[in-house]
Design an enzyme around this catalytic site. Sequence first.
Site, mmCIF file in Angstrom:
data_model
loop_
_atom_site.group_PDB
_atom_site.id
_atom_site.type_symbol
_atom_site.label_atom_id
_atom_site.label_comp_id
_atom_site.label_asym_id
_atom_site.label_seq_id
_atom_site.Cartn_x
_atom_site.Cartn_y
_atom_site.Cartn_z
ATOM 1 N N GLN A 1 0.820 -1.223 0.000
ATOM 2 C CA GLN A 1 0.000 0.000 0.000
ATOM 3 C C GLN A 1 0.847 1.263 0.000
ATOM 4 O O GLN A 1 0.343 2.342 -0.266
ATOM 5 C CB GLN A 1 -0.965 -0.013 1.193
ATOM 6 N N SER B 1 2.836 2.181 2.755
ATOM 7 C CA SER B 1 2.859 2.804 4.085
ATOM 8 C C SER B 1 4.268 3.218 4.498
ATOM 9 O O SER B 1 4.431 4.247 5.147
ATOM 10 C CB SER B 1 2.240 1.865 5.133
ATOM 11 N N SER C 1 -6.924 -0.038 8.935
ATOM 12 C CA SER C 1 -6.671 1.282 8.328
ATOM 13 C C SER C 1 -6.027 2.237 9.318
ATOM 14 O O SER C 1 -6.344 3.412 9.370
ATOM 15 C CB SER C 1 -7.986 1.870 7.786
ATOM 16 N N ALA D 1 -3.407 13.870 8.994
ATOM 17 C CA ALA D 1 -3.830 12.698 8.227
ATOM 18 C C ALA D 1 -4.698 11.757 9.061
ATOM 19 O O ALA D 1 -4.551 11.665 10.283
ATOM 20 C CB ALA D 1 -2.615 11.939 7.705
ATOM 21 N N GLY E 1 -6.874 8.114 7.551
ATOM 22 C CA GLY E 1 -6.567 6.831 6.937
ATOM 23 C C GLY E 1 -7.393 6.652 5.687
ATOM 24 O O GLY E 1 -8.305 7.441 5.417
ATOM 25 N N GLU F 1 -9.306 0.457 4.199
ATOM 26 C CA GLU F 1 -10.580 -0.264 4.089
ATOM 27 C C GLU F 1 -11.763 0.602 3.646
ATOM 28 O O GLU F 1 -12.639 0.111 2.932
ATOM 29 C CB GLU F 1 -10.920 -0.912 5.431
#
Lengths: 340, 160
Positions: free
Chosen positions: A47, A49, A87, A284, A286, A289
């Site tokens: 993803q 991260s 998430s 921020a 998330g 999902e």
Amino acid sequence: MKKRGKGMGCMWYPIGFTVMANPSAATVKVNEDGTATLITGTVETGQGSLTVLGQIAAEELGISTDDVHVVSADTDATPMDTGAIASRTTYVTGNAIQLAAEKAKNILFDVAAPMLGVRPDQLEAKDRRIQVKGFPQSCLPIGEVAAHAQNGAGTPALGSASYNPPTVAMDPETGQGKPFSTYVYATQIAEVEVDEETGEVEVLRIAAAHDCGTAINPMLVEGQIQGGISMGVGMAIQEEMLFDDEGRQINPNLTNYIMPTSLDMPDLEVDIVENFDPTGPFGAKGVGEPTAVATSAAICNAIYDAVGARIYNLPATAEKVLAAIKSKDHSDRQKYLPAG
Amino acid sequence: MTDVTLTINGEERSASVPPETSLLRLLRDEFFLTGSKLGCDVGDCGACTVIVDGLPVNACLMLAGQVDGRDVVTIEGLATLEDLHPIQKAFEEFASLQCGFCGPGVIISAKGLLDRNPDPTKEEIKDALSGNLCRCTGYTKMIEAVQDAARILRGEKEAA
């Protein structure tokens, strides 16, 4: 005849659960060459991260993301992280990293202050330098300060921190409390084409507007949304685990468990609706999902708009849609909805 | 045992394998070319896609004996020591992959398309990638990357 329709789905999704301990810990150290090393227990699953977490450390230290070396997911050595789940990584792990980087930065400020003849609170970290606020020409390269911190002052620029979303227990009488630290919101609109004779649904277009707080890396946010929509399309019209009477799955292969291919994907339009969440790292929240939540609702509403048939259990396969079209009195509704 | 001699990524290679060995097992277990992935092993997922005599095929569905004397290109044949292939570069530029397991197969399918059709439409790209399952990305950024790589390979755009 093929008929077209549009439908909308809206959702909110919780980020940072508090019902049980949900901590992340991280260590950030600033090296003598001006780079930084970030040590985190979380794991990259594609993803992006680790990119985002590196960006958070870099932003706090005023250096480039390229200057941050991320060491992750070594159970022998890296600090505890609840995991790449729920998430939570950008929000919870990101908060721990920002706090850790701030501690390392404050050591640099303490060391640089006498070198620059100011108080530590008059300093900022920017453009790979420790500089005096409002007087950026009065500055030192961050690497030089880091070298002096460990070789001169004897206080290496190192910070460790953890973050656990604050908990507000549920009141047993009122049921009120704060089960999650923050929430994200999204709306998706689907356009579909339904074949009235076969019940087959084709998803033509999906527009998705998602709030994720600050989009630290908009390209990766977009990737999460596009991927989530593909899962949502599968959930809406294709994917279903079927079991026999003994509880054995009868479609355990990719030939009969049907997931979207490139040909099943609609045209996507992604709109990131940014806002600043004061509890998140640089605002921020998330995005993982939540991206798949609104899709099937939007598609089923679009099917209703196209042919007037309501689908109350997923996936909306051709068989189900055709049956619903044929019984337009929607008698199937009673089958799937609780009484009342 | 079946004796096989074939060209892999421009180099002639030989092996002696049991007759039931698939091309995928030949590549991975005999030649240690593990870029082609073993996903479903029955031709559903496309993670093992390689190019045989110019056409993308599922390496798990072909027997090693069937490639005797033929020309095979795998994902390892695309990049040089100096540089990535333009399709690989575009995939990196567009963040087209997430977990990446489907990546080698997708990129080989895209190469198979662009070798035959340097200026494909979006529909032709979707069609060419339809045998490669991806659970992460929704395919959107892959399609954009293939379009961009096509422009670079046609010389209409400078590589990034």
